[in-house]
Every structure is written in structure tokens, then in C-alpha cells.
Scaffold this motif. Sequence first.
Motif, PDB file in Angstrom:
ATOM      1  N   GLU A  18       0.813  -1.218   0.000  1.00  0.00           N
ATOM      2  CA  GLU A  18       0.000   0.000   0.000  1.00  0.00           C
ATOM      3  C   GLU A  18       0.847   1.271   0.000  1.00  0.00           C
ATOM      4  O   GLU A  18       0.354   2.359  -0.333  1.00  0.00           O
ATOM      5  CB  GLU A  18      -0.927   0.022   1.221  1.00  0.00           C
ATOM      6  N   ASP A  19       2.120   1.157   0.368  1.00  0.00           N
ATOM      7  CA  ASP A  19       2.999   2.327   0.423  1.00  0.00           C
ATOM      8  C   ASP A  19       3.833   2.509  -0.846  1.00  0.00           C
ATOM      9  O   ASP A  19       4.624   3.466  -0.938  1.00  0.00           O
ATOM     10  CB  ASP A  19       3.939   2.217   1.629  1.00  0.00           C
ATOM     11  N   VAL A  20       3.686   1.622  -1.818  1.00  0.00           N
ATOM     12  CA  VAL A  20       4.457   1.756  -3.060  1.00  0.00           C
ATOM     13  C   VAL A  20       3.987   3.012  -3.805  1.00  0.00           C
ATOM     14  O   VAL A  20       2.786   3.185  -4.034  1.00  0.00           O
ATOM     15  CB  VAL A  20       4.277   0.514  -3.952  1.00  0.00           C
ATOM     16  N   PRO A  21       4.907   3.912  -4.178  1.00  0.00           N
ATOM     17  CA  PRO A  21       4.521   5.163  -4.849  1.00  0.00           C
ATOM     18  C   PRO A  21       4.336   4.966  -6.360  1.00  0.00           C
ATOM     19  O   PRO A  21       5.275   5.087  -7.146  1.00  0.00           O
ATOM     20  CB  PRO A  21       5.699   6.096  -4.552  1.00  0.00           C
ATOM     21  N   PHE A  22       3.123   4.656  -6.763  1.00  0.00           N
ATOM     22  CA  PHE A  22       2.830   4.447  -8.184  1.00  0.00           C
ATOM     23  C   PHE A  22       2.835   5.781  -8.933  1.00  0.00           C
ATOM     24  O   PHE A  22       2.535   6.842  -8.370  1.00  0.00           O
ATOM     25  CB  PHE A  22       1.477   3.751  -8.344  1.00  0.00           C
ATOM     26  N   ARG A  23       3.145   5.703 -10.211  1.00  0.00           N
ATOM     27  CA  ARG A  23       3.281   6.905 -11.044  1.00  0.00           C
ATOM     28  C   ARG A  23       1.933   7.308 -11.674  1.00  0.00           C
ATOM     29  O   ARG A  23       1.813   7.413 -12.901  1.00  0.00           O
ATOM     30  CB  ARG A  23       4.327   6.659 -12.134  1.00  0.00           C
ATOM     31  N   HIS A  24       0.952   7.562 -10.837  1.00  0.00           N
ATOM     32  CA  HIS A  24      -0.340   8.011 -11.346  1.00  0.00           C
ATOM     33  C   HIS A  24      -0.230   9.398 -11.982  1.00  0.00           C
ATOM     34  O   HIS A  24      -1.116   9.808 -12.735  1.00  0.00           O
ATOM     35  CB  HIS A  24      -1.369   8.053 -10.212  1.00  0.00           C
ATOM     36  N   ASP A  25       0.835  10.109 -11.660  1.00  0.00           N
ATOM     37  CA  ASP A  25       1.017  11.476 -12.128  1.00  0.00           C
ATOM     38  C   ASP A  25       1.840  11.578 -13.399  1.00  0.00           C
ATOM     39  O   ASP A  25       2.161  12.679 -13.843  1.00  0.00           O
ATOM     40  CB  ASP A  25       1.704  12.301 -11.030  1.00  0.00           C
ATOM     41  N   MET A  26       2.164  10.449 -14.019  1.00  0.00           N
ATOM     42  CA  MET A  26       3.061  10.451 -15.168  1.00  0.00           C
ATOM     43  C   MET A  26       2.391   9.844 -16.405  1.00  0.00           C
ATOM     44  O   MET A  26       1.519   8.981 -16.292  1.00  0.00           O
ATOM     45  CB  MET A  26       4.336   9.663 -14.856  1.00  0.00           C
ATOM     46  N   GLY A  27       2.834  10.282 -17.579  1.00  0.00           N
ATOM     47  CA  GLY A  27       2.318   9.727 -18.820  1.00  0.00           C
ATOM     48  C   GLY A  27       2.774   8.308 -19.057  1.00  0.00           C
ATOM     49  O   GLY A  27       2.100   7.540 -19.756  1.00  0.00           O
ATOM     50  N   ILE A  28       3.939   7.947 -18.509  1.00  0.00           N
ATOM     51  CA  ILE A  28       4.420   6.567 -18.550  1.00  0.00           C
ATOM     52  C   ILE A  28       4.245   5.995 -17.153  1.00  0.00           C
ATOM     53  O   ILE A  28       4.825   6.495 -16.189  1.00  0.00           O
ATOM     54  CB  ILE A  28       5.902   6.490 -18.982  1.00  0.00           C
ATOM     55  N   TYR A  29       3.451   4.935 -17.036  1.00  0.00           N
ATOM     56  CA  TYR A  29       3.102   4.390 -15.730  1.00  0.00           C
ATOM     57  C   TYR A  29       4.246   3.555 -15.171  1.00  0.00           C
ATOM     58  O   TYR A  29       5.108   3.061 -15.903  1.00  0.00           O
ATOM     59  CB  TYR A  29       1.848   3.541 -15.864  1.00  0.00           C
ATOM     60  N   GLY A  30       4.259   3.397 -13.866  1.00  0.00           N
ATOM     61  CA  GLY A  30       5.275   2.591 -13.205  1.00  0.00           C
ATOM     62  C   GLY A  30       5.259   2.912 -11.729  1.00  0.00           C
ATOM     63  O   GLY A  30       4.213   3.182 -11.137  1.00  0.00           O
ATOM     64  N   VAL A  31       6.439   2.882 -11.119  1.00  0.00           N
ATOM     65  CA  VAL A  31       6.585   3.267  -9.723  1.00  0.00           C
ATOM     66  C   VAL A  31       7.747   4.247  -9.603  1.00  0.00           C
ATOM     67  O   VAL A  31       8.735   4.125 -10.316  1.00  0.00           O
ATOM     68  CB  VAL A  31       6.834   2.027  -8.803  1.00  0.00           C
ATOM     69  N   HIS A  32       7.615   5.209  -8.703  1.00  0.00           N
ATOM     70  CA  HIS A  32       8.692   6.184  -8.517  1.00  0.00           C
ATOM     71  C   HIS A  32       9.877   5.551  -7.779  1.00  0.00           C
ATOM     72  O   HIS A  32      11.021   5.968  -7.975  1.00  0.00           O
ATOM     73  CB  HIS A  32       8.177   7.383  -7.710  1.00  0.00           C
TER      74      HIS A  32
END
Length: 414
Positions: A394-408
Amino acid sequence: MTTAERIEKEQEQDTGPGALLAPVAVPAARATGCPFDPAPELERAQREEPITRATLWDGSSCWLVTRHEDVREVLGDPRFSADGTRPGFPFLTAGARQFATGTPSFIRQDDPEHARLRRMLTADFMVKKMEAMRPEVQRLADELLDRMTEGRRAADLVAEFALPLPSLVICLLLGVPYDDHGFFQKCSSVLLSLRSTAEEVRTAQEELQDFLRRLAESKRREPDDGIVSRLVARGELDDDAIASMGRLLLVAGHETTANMTALSTLTLLRNPDQLARLRADPSLIKGAVEELLRYLTIVHNGLPRIADEDVTIGGHTIRAGEGVLCALNAANRDEEIFPGAAALDVSRDARRHVAFGFGVHQCLGQPLARVELQIALETLLRRLPGLRLDIPFEDVPFRHDMGIYGVHALPVAW
């Protein structure tokens, strides 16, 4: 009547059976229950009205296409243009519009100019040439893991493996000094952020363009075997055009593979049965990469196009001048093409996925991406049998804010 007025009028009339009650707002956030899944709105659209309306950041509208067959039809039809300078072209953000129109690369051009420029790079990314790079990519992967694991039992997989591996490889191919990776990675983050303003994107774009223009100038004095140097030697492009081409390759060449590597690792850790199958039978790795590309589809907010003329797709007439977003992640979860699509299956034949797009604009670098992903995942699984997530999921920082998805970031232990 303007195109926008016509769309609004047709939208008001689009109340037949199966029509969505409201347009889908894009960009749409991934599912909260499972962040590997497409946005619920896209899944609903595919079920109820596979070709429907979408509302963009500035209040304008476009068509949204979610079925696999329809996505391939749009992307393969030359009547749909990739030219971002066309009025009505559907951009996800103001920054994305600036990125595509400021100093456009060939992926935002149509044939014949698109084909002319793309042909200059085709030989550099042929499957045979990329396969010949396997020993070098493997060496880099091993060196990165050596450094990451020396005297430690935990690290951030993004910062120490997933990001530097494709960055090193694309620098090697282009002839870009890896010492400058901090600079171009910072610029890339601004260019791909859904939160960046047009001005922020313009600044990052100009800085990266200037960097690559100076690099092209230096290759005239001191040529090497890199792509930038070979483009200079051809004598067909000025330094600005070479810089635009280099910028596309530099940004796409490390951002996409870096995020696929980290997100794929996390996905496998969350699917221990599939992870166990890969550990038991490494011959499944190549197919598993295709399945992960399908399942995750990190270009997650769609590929934009605009109609040159009236075209009928899936029973809907898309008028000349109307924009279209092709939802790749929804298309790759189409049950008609991939039964049980919501589940990860590393033995699935997923080769019909559209994670790299489709048609003449299909990703040029996909042979390189495949080699890097196959080596990265095989090396991680072989060398780190105890690999595990080091923070709560639940603490994984997903890249919802980026055009290319992933994790920060991806804190792991072993």
C-alpha cells in the motif's frame, strides 16, 4: 458549425442503448483496488460502449476507443493522423501539447516525412542488431546488481537497477555521455509528468534540445559509432532535427524500459505462483515479457490521433477533424482476444498485444526493449532468489502522475 460545436451536438444526441451516461474524463486514474488494472471507466466503456466520448483537460471532447480490434483499426488506418499540430488533436494535458508541438519529432509526423526520418534509424534497431547486444546488456545488468548487493540486503530497485540499465544502454547507442544521466532524467521527468505546465515542459524541452544540439556539433569534430554521430555523417539533417530525433530516443529509450522493469518485478512479487513458474522454467521468460507488456501497458492513457476524413469504426462515424484516443491498456485486456485477460499468465501467447502501438508508428525501439526486459528479469530472478518487497504494498509510490506508468521507487530486500 465548428468541429467542437458539432461534437457537442452529436454528444447530446448520443443517447441510444448502451451509451454511457457521461463522457469519460481523461487522463483516467488506474484502479484503486489493483493498480495494475486499467481505470474502471475504461473497463466500463469497453463493456458498454467500446467507442464513446471522452472529455479532456481543457473541456474539449474526443472519441475514446477501447476494443482491441478497433484500436488496431484506427492505428493502422492512414486516414488517422499523428500530427499534433492539427487543430483538434487530443492532448491529455497542456504540457503534453507543448511536448508534441514545441519541436516535434517524427512520431508526431505523417508519411511520407515520418517514413523518411524513421528509415534513418531502422537499421540501428533491427532485431538482429539488438540480439547482438545481449552480451553487453548482460554485462551491465550484472555490474549493476553487483554494486546494488555488495554488503547490503536492501535497496531501491528503481534507482539502482531498473533506471540505470536502460539509461546506460541508450547512452551507449546514441553516443551520449552517461555522466549526464542526472540532467536528462530530470528533463524527462518534467516532459512526461501529467502535472507539468506548458512553460515547464517548454523549458525542459529547450534545455534537452540545446544539450543534444551541442552533442551533434561535437560529433562533427569527433565522430564515434553512436547514432547521433551517424546522423551527423549522413548530412541530410541539420543539428536541430538531429537533436529532436535524439531527444525522442533518449527519453523513450530509458523511461519506458525502466518503468516496465520495476513494475514487472513488483507484479511478479504480487503473483508468487507466476514468479515460481518463471524460476522453475527460465525458458518462459521471453513469453512472460510479452504477457507483462500486455498486462501492464505502461502507456496507459492512450495514443492520440485525428481523423483526416470521415471514417467509420465499429459502427461509429468519426468525422474529419475529430480527435481519437486509443486506450492501449483497455485493448490489451479485451476478453475476446485474451480470455481471462484480468489475470497474469506467464505462459499465455500474448504476442497480439498493442503495448508498443500498431501500424506505421509502432514503437521503433521494441526489439531493444524486449532484450533489456528479458535480461533484466532473468538476471534478477536468478541472482536474487530471496527478492521481496521491503515496504507494505500500500505504500508503493505508483506513477499516477506520469504519462508513462510505473513506480517512482521500489524498495526491495533479498
